[in-house]
Write an enzyme that holds these catalytic residues in place. Structure first.
Site, mmCIF file in Angstrom:
data_model
loop_
_atom_site.group_PDB
_atom_site.id
_atom_site.type_symbol
_atom_site.label_atom_id
_atom_site.label_comp_id
_atom_site.label_asym_id
_atom_site.label_seq_id
_atom_site.Cartn_x
_atom_site.Cartn_y
_atom_site.Cartn_z
ATOM 1 N N ARG A 51 0.594 -1.476 -0.042
ATOM 2 C CA ARG A 51 -0.186 0.067 -0.028
ATOM 3 C C ARG A 51 0.707 1.368 -0.258
ATOM 4 O O ARG A 51 1.598 1.633 1.392
ATOM 5 C CB ARG A 51 -0.560 0.409 1.303
ATOM 6 C CG ARG A 51 -1.872 -1.021 0.941
ATOM 7 C CD ARG A 51 -2.539 -1.781 2.790
ATOM 8 N NE ARG A 51 -2.082 -1.190 3.914
ATOM 9 C CZ ARG A 51 -2.645 -1.281 5.079
ATOM 10 N NH1 ARG A 51 -3.551 -0.859 4.768
ATOM 11 N NH2 ARG A 51 -1.289 -1.437 5.712
ATOM 12 N N ASP A 53 1.555 4.597 0.363
ATOM 13 C CA ASP A 53 1.003 6.777 0.832
ATOM 14 C C ASP A 53 0.868 7.398 -0.105
ATOM 15 O O ASP A 53 0.322 6.919 -1.287
ATOM 16 C CB ASP A 53 2.264 6.837 1.690
ATOM 17 C CG ASP A 53 1.766 6.170 3.530
ATOM 18 O OD1 ASP A 53 0.889 5.283 2.879
ATOM 19 O OD2 ASP A 53 3.459 5.927 4.278
ATOM 20 N N ARG A 204 11.698 6.244 3.971
ATOM 21 C CA ARG A 204 11.014 7.275 4.099
ATOM 22 C C ARG A 204 11.678 7.631 5.797
ATOM 23 O O ARG A 204 12.473 8.739 5.864
ATOM 24 C CB ARG A 204 9.569 8.327 3.988
ATOM 25 C CG ARG A 204 8.850 8.381 2.536
ATOM 26 C CD ARG A 204 6.902 8.183 3.125
ATOM 27 N NE ARG A 204 6.957 9.401 3.468
ATOM 28 C CZ ARG A 204 6.034 9.783 4.064
ATOM 29 N NH1 ARG A 204 4.880 8.748 3.551
ATOM 30 N NH2 ARG A 204 5.478 10.242 4.949
#
Length: 260
Positions: A51, A53, A204
């Site tokens: 998934r 973001d 990230r």
């Protein structure tokens, strides 16, 4: 007869609330499922390899769907879906797979790219896809820190809350930092990370921590302390989503055409 198809998809995530369907919000999964329903009249769940973001992009996301409603070729399905989806999403390839193929469960590795601009003025064309740093970064110190991340470790310090996993141990096979220049001569720093799997916001959070080293807030050896401490609160900030790209997803399962 049930058939399973693997879709290789590229998308600009700028105006989407991520991959997964959400009520009243545009998502990549939602657009693909709507398109397939328009083509066949059947509502199916299209499963992504993960998934992404809100705001994250993909060069080659992989998804799978299983249906008995498509009678034509896999290539024809890819072309047909492309006629029904927005221009910022593209199905680059559609391949028929063994019927039990699953884009998420069968993935054995992924590679991500994170893009930064160092110095210079904002690029009017690239600002959506680069995290702009107005101060210089110590790239060599960041490379030293990155080398400490490669290997098999417990990466709990880089996992954001909200998607707990059975284990936070992952193997990072490659973490490379390369430099270049933009159109106006501004510096570019590209971080690519390849692993057998990723935790929520792991890339990230790694990038955010490397930037802390690059800004001189911590020495490269701080990364070793973070990994040993397993405390997300001690690591660097989460880098912005808009500069992250899913580059590739790897599988051991081959398309049916390759097995003939």
């Amino acid at each position: 007869m049930l058939r399973t198809f693997r879709l290789t998809i590229g998308y600009d995530g700028f105006r989407y609330a991520g991959w997964q369907v959400q009520a009243d919000l545009p998502t990549i999964q939602g657009e693909l499922q709507r398109a397939f329903a328009e083509l066949t009249g059947e509502r199916v769940s299209i499963t992504g390899s993960g998934r992404t973001d809100s705001g994250v992009h993909a060069i080659a996301q992989v998804a799978s769907l299983t249906t008995d409603a498509w009678r034509s070729s896999d290539a024809a399905l890819g072309r047909a879906i492309n006629t029904k989806i927005p221009d910022d999403i593209t199905v680059y390839c559609c391949e028929e797979m063994p019927v039990d193929f699953h884009a998420l469960r069968d993935a054995v590795g992924k590679r991500y790219r994170y893009q930064m601009q160092i110095g210079g003025v904002r690029d009017a064309f690239d600002f959506r896809y680069f995290w702009h740093h107005h101060v210089q970064l110590d790239i060599e110190a960041m490379r030293q820190a990155a080398a400490m991340i490669v290997g098999t470790h417990d990466f709990a310090c880089f996992q954001a809350t909200g998607s707990e996993r059975k284990t936070t141990v992952r193997t990072i096979h490659d973490l490379a930092l390369t430099t270049g220049q933009g159109r106006a001569g501004q510096g570019h720093l590209i971080v690519e990370v390849e692993a057998n799997g990723f935790l929520y916001n792991m890339v990230r959070n790694i990038v955010g921590s490397l930037v802390e080293v690059g800004r001189g807030k911590h020495p490269p050896t701080w990364i070793e302390e973070l990994i040993a401490g397993r405390d997300r609160n001690q690591a660097g900030p989460t880098a912005p989503a808009h500069a992250l790209f899913l580059l590739r997803v790897d599988y051991d399962v081959q398309p049916l055409a390759a097995q003939q």
